[in-house]
Scaffold this motif. Structure first.
Motif, mmCIF file in Angstrom:
data_model
loop_
_atom_site.group_PDB
_atom_site.id
_atom_site.type_symbol
_atom_site.label_atom_id
_atom_site.label_comp_id
_atom_site.label_asym_id
_atom_site.label_seq_id
_atom_site.Cartn_x
_atom_site.Cartn_y
_atom_site.Cartn_z
ATOM 1 N N GLU A 190 0.814 -1.213 0.000
ATOM 2 C CA GLU A 190 0.000 0.000 0.000
ATOM 3 C C GLU A 190 0.849 1.264 0.000
ATOM 4 O O GLU A 190 0.543 2.267 0.648
ATOM 5 C CB GLU A 190 -0.992 0.002 1.175
ATOM 6 C CG GLU A 190 -1.960 -1.166 1.129
ATOM 7 C CD GLU A 190 -3.054 -1.059 2.168
ATOM 8 O OE1 GLU A 190 -3.077 -0.034 2.885
ATOM 9 O OE2 GLU A 190 -3.890 -1.973 2.257
ATOM 10 N N LYS A 191 1.925 1.184 -0.776
ATOM 11 C CA LYS A 191 2.787 2.343 -0.969
ATOM 12 C C LYS A 191 2.552 2.916 -2.364
ATOM 13 O O LYS A 191 2.088 2.228 -3.255
ATOM 14 C CB LYS A 191 4.255 1.952 -0.800
ATOM 15 C CG LYS A 191 4.611 1.507 0.606
ATOM 16 C CD LYS A 191 6.076 1.130 0.689
ATOM 17 C CE LYS A 191 6.455 0.685 2.103
ATOM 18 N NZ LYS A 191 7.865 0.285 2.204
ATOM 19 N N GLY A 192 2.909 4.157 -2.501
ATOM 20 C CA GLY A 192 2.728 4.789 -3.801
ATOM 21 C C GLY A 192 3.830 4.414 -4.775
ATOM 22 O O GLY A 192 4.940 4.054 -4.367
ATOM 23 N N THR A 193 3.520 4.487 -6.053
ATOM 24 C CA THR A 193 4.502 4.225 -7.093
ATOM 25 C C THR A 193 4.108 5.033 -8.327
ATOM 26 O O THR A 193 3.035 5.645 -8.367
ATOM 27 C CB THR A 193 4.575 2.722 -7.427
ATOM 28 O OG1 THR A 193 5.626 2.492 -8.357
ATOM 29 C CG2 THR A 193 3.265 2.231 -8.042
ATOM 30 N N SER A 194 4.963 5.029 -9.321
ATOM 31 C CA SER A 194 4.649 5.794 -10.540
ATOM 32 C C SER A 194 5.047 5.002 -11.779
ATOM 33 O O SER A 194 5.983 4.197 -11.744
ATOM 34 C CB SER A 194 5.386 7.144 -10.522
ATOM 35 O OG SER A 194 6.796 6.942 -10.528
ATOM 36 N N VAL A 195 4.292 5.223 -12.832
ATOM 37 C CA VAL A 195 4.553 4.601 -14.129
ATOM 38 C C VAL A 195 4.698 5.728 -15.143
ATOM 39 O O VAL A 195 3.888 6.652 -15.176
ATOM 40 C CB VAL A 195 3.390 3.666 -14.538
ATOM 41 C CG1 VAL A 195 3.615 3.131 -15.954
ATOM 42 C CG2 VAL A 195 3.251 2.526 -13.556
ATOM 43 N N LYS A 196 5.747 5.648 -15.956
ATOM 44 C CA LYS A 196 5.986 6.696 -16.948
ATOM 45 C C LYS A 196 5.419 6.265 -18.309
ATOM 46 O O LYS A 196 5.739 5.191 -18.811
ATOM 47 C CB LYS A 196 7.475 6.977 -17.075
ATOM 48 C CG LYS A 196 7.803 8.128 -18.045
ATOM 49 C CD LYS A 196 9.299 8.357 -18.167
ATOM 50 C CE LYS A 196 9.866 8.957 -16.905
ATOM 51 N NZ LYS A 196 11.304 9.290 -17.061
ATOM 52 N N ILE A 197 4.560 7.116 -18.869
ATOM 53 C CA ILE A 197 4.030 6.886 -20.211
ATOM 54 C C ILE A 197 4.780 7.791 -21.180
ATOM 55 O O ILE A 197 4.830 8.999 -20.995
ATOM 56 C CB ILE A 197 2.521 7.183 -20.283
ATOM 57 C CG1 ILE A 197 1.731 6.305 -19.303
ATOM 58 C CG2 ILE A 197 2.000 6.980 -21.705
ATOM 59 C CD1 ILE A 197 0.243 6.601 -19.281
ATOM 60 N N ILE A 198 5.349 7.204 -22.192
ATOM 61 C CA ILE A 198 6.103 7.952 -23.198
ATOM 62 C C ILE A 198 5.293 7.953 -24.496
ATOM 63 O O ILE A 198 4.985 6.890 -25.044
ATOM 64 C CB ILE A 198 7.482 7.306 -23.440
ATOM 65 C CG1 ILE A 198 8.264 7.230 -22.118
ATOM 66 C CG2 ILE A 198 8.271 8.091 -24.487
ATOM 67 C CD1 ILE A 198 9.439 6.292 -22.172
ATOM 68 N N PHE A 199 4.929 9.131 -24.974
ATOM 69 C CA PHE A 199 4.151 9.216 -26.207
ATOM 70 C C PHE A 199 4.512 10.497 -26.940
ATOM 71 O O PHE A 199 5.134 11.411 -26.389
ATOM 72 C CB PHE A 199 2.650 9.165 -25.914
ATOM 73 C CG PHE A 199 2.098 10.400 -25.250
ATOM 74 C CD1 PHE A 199 1.359 11.314 -25.974
ATOM 75 C CD2 PHE A 199 2.311 10.650 -23.900
ATOM 76 C CE1 PHE A 199 0.840 12.451 -25.376
ATOM 77 C CE2 PHE A 199 1.800 11.779 -23.286
ATOM 78 C CZ PHE A 199 1.058 12.692 -24.037
#
Length: 395
Positions: free
Chosen positions: A112-121
């Motif tokens: 239940e920790k935060g995370t991030s995903v990078k979208i490249i477009f």
């Protein structure tokens, strides 16, 4: 109107429409222009969506063997494509979108920790932007699932996330509202454009064109008085303009009702207006064509040649479009009175009100009053030009 003026009117109209090219330019092209244009717009948008669906190439970096990555990979029609440099491949169009996923994404979510995903477009590419939106929607849906799972573990009702539900009740159906919005934006603009360009060709030909061909002087030697000639020419010009404008407006209505995909609706927008709305708008079309027809005829009579008349009349489009764009985004239900005293802008504002179902008596009287003044002023100007020998024989 005298019988002589009516005879001149019929003669000029017959001469104008004898040329098949005039019928093509005045009727067929305006009638087909908007349906073809909006069909092409809708087809292009549909083709782009199909290309994204059929060629949904995505490159993923990181997150091997994670549940999060599998969700992306299992997205309908996604084709996972290997890439050594995701940013370059996206920029070059080799792939539509790329993702950089943390390797410990599942662990972080489980804790239940935060995370991030990078979208490249590529935000300069329509297809890449569409693909980005689809991937982002998938991630949003996954976020909701994760949050829902966390609440269920704590025996908390998921509805706590939405304590207030919003229900909508609108004054018109979605198709009706879309039709009225699009028409209120497009109709005044194209109405003004065609009210200027529609009569222009006939006005140039019946004024400067006759002077250049040397047919105006013999016409003046007949028993027809100058005012009869003027009225006959003016009415012929107005009819040509009205024909062109009417054909273009019919084409616009066909476009809106048949090619709704251009505006994000299925099967076309709905245009449910009363008879009074159509009648008032049609009256506005007639008056606007008469105004510009009279003005263009007077300028054409003043010009020495066909080319000079075209030069004088060319700026009319730009000048008239200034008040159109000034009022472009006005709300039809909250238009200040002073707009109805501005030439052309008052016509645009009144049409907006008619389309919105607003019939303000004061605004109608002010606008129609000014339009009648414009027509009379333009006709008097044309009469003045037609009565001066140095203008008639100015070559």
């Amino acid at each position: 109107m005298s019988s002589i003026a009516f005879t001149v009117f019929k003669k000029e109209l017959r001469d104008i429409f004898r040329d098949k090219k005039t019928l093509l330019v005045s009727v067929l092209i305006p009638l087909l222009l908007f349906p073809i244009m909006f069909y092409a717009i809708g087809r292009t948008g549909s083709d782009n969506a199909k290309k994204v669906e059929n060629n949904f190439e995505v490159a993923i970096s990181g997150g091997e063997n994670t549940q999060f990555r599998r969700i992306i990979e299992n997205y309908p029609k996604v084709k996972i494509t290997p890439s050594s440099n995701i940013e370059e491949d996206v920029k070059d169009g080799n792939i539509l979108v790329g993702l950089e996923i943390p390797d410990d994404v599942d662990k972080l979510l489980e804790e239940e920790k935060g995370t991030s995903v990078k979208i490249i477009f590529d935000n300069t590419s329509q297809q890449s932007s569409m693909a980005q939106g689809m991937i982002e929607k998938t991630i949003e849906d996954y976020n909701k699932q994760v949050v829902s799972h966390r609440l269920q573990k704590r025996n908390i009702d998921v509805s706590i996330l939405n304590p207030v539900k919003v229900e909508y009740k609108t004054s018109a159906t979605d198709k009706d509202s879309m039709g009225k919005i699009m028409l209120s934006m497009l109709l005044p603009l194209f109405l003004v454009i065609y009210s200027i360009t529609g009569p222009m060709g006939a006005a140039v030909d019946l004024g400067a064109g006759e002077k250049e061909r040397g047919t105006l002087e013999p016409l003046l030697t007949t028993q027809a008085g100058r005012m009869s000639l003027l009225w006959g020419k003016f009415l012929a010009i107005a009819v040509v303009g009205l024909t062109t404008t009417g054909a273009s407006m019919i084409g616009l209505l066909i476009s809106l009702t048949k090619f709704g995909e251009s505006f994000g609706t299925e099967g076309g927008v709905s245009l449910s207006f009363g008879v009074s709305t159509f009648a008032l708008i049609f009256l506005m079309i007639i008056l606007l064509n008469m105004t510009f027809g009279a003005l263009e005829l007077s300028i054409s009579i003043y010009a020495r040649s066909f080319k000079e008349a075209q030069t004088y009349l060319a700026p009319l489009n730009i000048i008239a479009l200034v008040p159109v764009y000034t009022t472009y985004m006005l709300d039809a239900r909250n238009i200040d009175n002073f707009y109805f005293h501005i030439p052309v802008a008052n016509t645009v504002c009144l049409i907006k009100e008619f389309l919105a179902g607003v019939f303000n008596t004061s605004h109608i009287l002010i606008t129609f009053g000014w339009i009648l003044i414009y027509i009379m002023a333009a006709i008097l100007f044309a009469r003045y030009m037609f009565s001066k020998e140095e203008v008639i024989f100015r070559t």
